[in-house]
Design a protein around this motif. Structure first.
Motif, short mmCIF file in Angstrom:
data_model
loop_
_atom_site.label_atom_id
_atom_site.label_comp_id
_atom_site.label_asym_id
_atom_site.label_seq_id
_atom_site.Cartn_x
_atom_site.Cartn_y
_atom_site.Cartn_z
N ASP A 115 -7.43 -2.58 1.82
CA ASP A 115 -7.81 -3.09 0.50
C ASP A 115 -8.89 -2.20 -0.13
O ASP A 115 -8.82 -1.87 -1.32
CB ASP A 115 -8.32 -4.52 0.62
CG ASP A 115 -8.61 -5.15 -0.72
OD1 ASP A 115 -7.67 -5.36 -1.49
OD2 ASP A 115 -9.80 -5.42 -0.98
N LEU B 80 -7.30 1.00 -1.36
CA LEU B 80 -6.58 0.81 -2.62
C LEU B 80 -7.55 0.74 -3.80
O LEU B 80 -7.26 1.24 -4.88
CB LEU B 80 -5.75 -0.47 -2.56
CG LEU B 80 -4.55 -0.45 -1.60
CD1 LEU B 80 -3.89 -1.82 -1.55
CD2 LEU B 80 -3.54 0.61 -1.99
N HIS C 215 -6.91 4.43 -6.98
CA HIS C 215 -5.98 3.80 -7.94
C HIS C 215 -4.86 4.75 -8.29
O HIS C 215 -5.07 5.94 -8.53
CB HIS C 215 -6.74 3.42 -9.22
CG HIS C 215 -7.78 2.36 -8.99
ND1 HIS C 215 -7.46 1.04 -8.73
CD2 HIS C 215 -9.12 2.43 -8.97
CE1 HIS C 215 -8.58 0.35 -8.58
NE2 HIS C 215 -9.60 1.17 -8.70
N ARG D 159 2.53 1.73 -3.50
CA ARG D 159 1.58 2.11 -4.56
C ARG D 159 1.03 3.51 -4.36
O ARG D 159 0.74 4.22 -5.32
CB ARG D 159 0.44 1.09 -4.61
CG ARG D 159 0.87 -0.24 -5.21
CD ARG D 159 -0.22 -1.28 -5.10
NE ARG D 159 -1.50 -0.86 -5.64
CZ ARG D 159 -2.58 -1.62 -5.67
NH1 ARG D 159 -2.53 -2.85 -5.18
NH2 ARG D 159 -3.71 -1.17 -6.18
N GLN D 160 0.87 3.93 -3.09
CA GLN D 160 0.28 5.23 -2.81
C GLN D 160 1.32 6.33 -2.60
O GLN D 160 0.95 7.50 -2.45
CB GLN D 160 -0.62 5.13 -1.57
CG GLN D 160 -1.81 4.20 -1.72
CD GLN D 160 -2.76 4.68 -2.80
OE1 GLN D 160 -3.08 5.87 -2.87
NE2 GLN D 160 -3.23 3.77 -3.64
N ALA E 20 0.83 -1.21 0.00
CA ALA E 20 0.00 0.00 0.00
C ALA E 20 0.87 1.26 0.00
O ALA E 20 0.59 2.22 -0.73
CB ALA E 20 -0.94 -0.01 1.20
#
Length: 452
Positions: free
Chosen positions: A444, A447, A451, A365-366, A362
């Motif tokens: 989750d 996420l 996106h 990706r973020q 996480a």
């Protein structure tokens, strides 16, 4: 000895508290000493006092010394109260933050006064303090219940026990309904008392077609016929239905009206109610022929082979991650195969692995790249993004346990993996799985909504 109500601010903690190795001249030092002994238990006590109040069966004992009312019995509870009213008394930044959150959420219910027994001297109170802290003393002190007695009392008095039984049975009946099972887990972790309130109403039970007995649940319909109404109830509980909306009989009657389109049809009612024994006690029945009995056909789920295990038997058993990478999802699915009671060491290691890989993915990706050298930091950053206002009560336990140094802290998650002398207990591993379940589910969901 007389009893008097004192303002919390008028009470002084005992500088000679037997719990401490050295004298603690100030409130701040006394709180620091108590936190050093067991921070998790102290925070748990503060949480309980803030939510429920002080235990009226255990009065604080004070004695007047040099013009101060000094607490000689009850220092833990009074110190917790002082911290709730003034969080800055806590030196530890993580625990100070937790206490501040608790204090804000329960501002209206935190006691401001304490009913105290005023002793003429320390010696006059000595007998009662010794009895309070040194066990049964051949029957003169408190004789603790054994496990059987505890269980018997819980079954008779705990309204949530019936709700838990119902949750276990719903999980067994509808093992293939992922959306329902996600809502069931939300209710179990944060709305159990609300479900208990729903099930306490006989008209709601009658409408659903269920009744509780000592041996199990009496069902007037097949699980298939009840599926819609049960799905509706758990969806409502997991979203908007709170205790305040079903507190009175009139409110519960109104709620029954919202279920009308989802309730089983009277034409589907069984000729005789079928007893479904507790999923925790039920053993597979041996069939004498290839065709199951009518009773089994009516009560069992369509595919008994996929029946879920009892609650909290496996690692993160109710967690479903749809928005993570394929590898993270595979790690979780492999972890979910581990039975905690059979393999507590592997279970503990897998819990740490799933948490670490999920929050790390996480973060990457973020773009949450600041101050994440340690796992507890990665957890803290993830929690701050999915719940920036610290308002989600489902995450309270994960926030508290991940940031303190108690028995179930992140430090111990590392110890389960790296220290050969640390052996995890089944009950601790089970609790870790339960506590971090909401965090994984909400990461989750975050996420999926964000996106990048």
């Amino acid at each position: 000895m007389k009893q008097i109500d004192f303002a919390v601010t008028d009470l002084s903690l005992d500088r000679q508290n037997p719990r401490h190795d050295v004298s603690t001249p100030t409130t701040r030092e006394a709180i620091a000493a108590l936190l050093e002994a067991d921070p998790e238990k102290w925070v748990n006590l503060a949480q309980d006092i803030a939510a429920v109040g002080l235990n009226p069966t255990e009065l604080t004992i004070v004695v007047e010394e040099e013009g101060d009312m000094v607490v000689i019995e009850g220092n833990r509870r009074v110190s917790a109260l002082k911290a709730l009213l003034e969080p800055d008394l806590v030196d530890h930044p993580g625990i100070r933050q937790q206490i501040g959150i608790i204090a804000r959420r329960h501002r209206s219910t935190i006691p401001r006064t304490v009913r105290c027994v005023v002793s003429p001297s320390r010696e006059a109170a000595r007998h009662w303090i010794v009895l309070r802290h040194t066990g049964e003393n051949q029957g003169v002190g408190v004789v603790r219940w054994n496990h059987e007695q505890v269980t018997r009392y819980a079954k008779k008095k705990n309204p949530s026990e019936r709700a838990l039984r119902f949750i276990h049975q719903v999980a067994a009946w509808y093992a293939d309904d992922r959306d329902l099972l996600e809502n069931v887990e939300k209710v179990r972790t944060s709305r159990l008392t609300t479900l208990a309130r729903v099930l306490s109403d006989p008209k709601i039970r009658h409408s659903l077609g269920i009744e509780f007995t000592q041996d199990g649940i009496l069902a007037d319909y097949t699980p298939e016929a009840m599926h819609g109404s049960i799905r509706k109830i758990f969806s409502d509980l997991a979203s908007h239905l709170s205790v305040s909306l079903i507190k009175s009989k009139e409110q519960r009657r109104e709620y029954i009206g919202t279920l009308q389109d989802h309730l089983p049809q009277n034409s589907d009612r069984l000729a005789q109610p079928r007893l479904v024994k507790s999923t925790e006690e039920k053993k597979p029945a041996l069939q004498t022929s290839a065709t199951p009995s009518a009773s089994a056909q009516e009560i069992q789920p369509k595919n008994p082979a996929t029946k879920r295990p009892s609650e909290d038997k496996r690692v993160f058993q109710n967690v479903i991650l749809r928005n993570v990478s394929s590898r993270t999802s595979k790690v979780l699915n492999e972890a979910k195969k581990v039975t905690i009671a059979e393999s507590p060491n592997v279970a503990a290691i897998m819990i740490r692995a799933v948490i670490d890989i999920t929050v790390s993915e996480a973060a990457e990706r973020q773009g949450w790249r600041r101050r994440q050298d340690k796992l507890r930091d990665r957890i803290r950053v993830a929690l701050s993004h999915i719940d920036p206002e610290n308002q989600d009560r489902d995450l309270d336990e994960a926030r508290r346990m991940s940031q303190n140094d108690g028995a179930l802290s992140v430090k111990n998650l590392h110890a389960f993996m790296h220290q050969w002398a640390v052996e995890p207990m089944i009950i601790d591993v089970t609790r870790l799985s339960s506590v971090y379940t909401p965090m994984l589910v909400k990461i989750d969901a975050y996420l999926g909504e964000n996106h990048k």
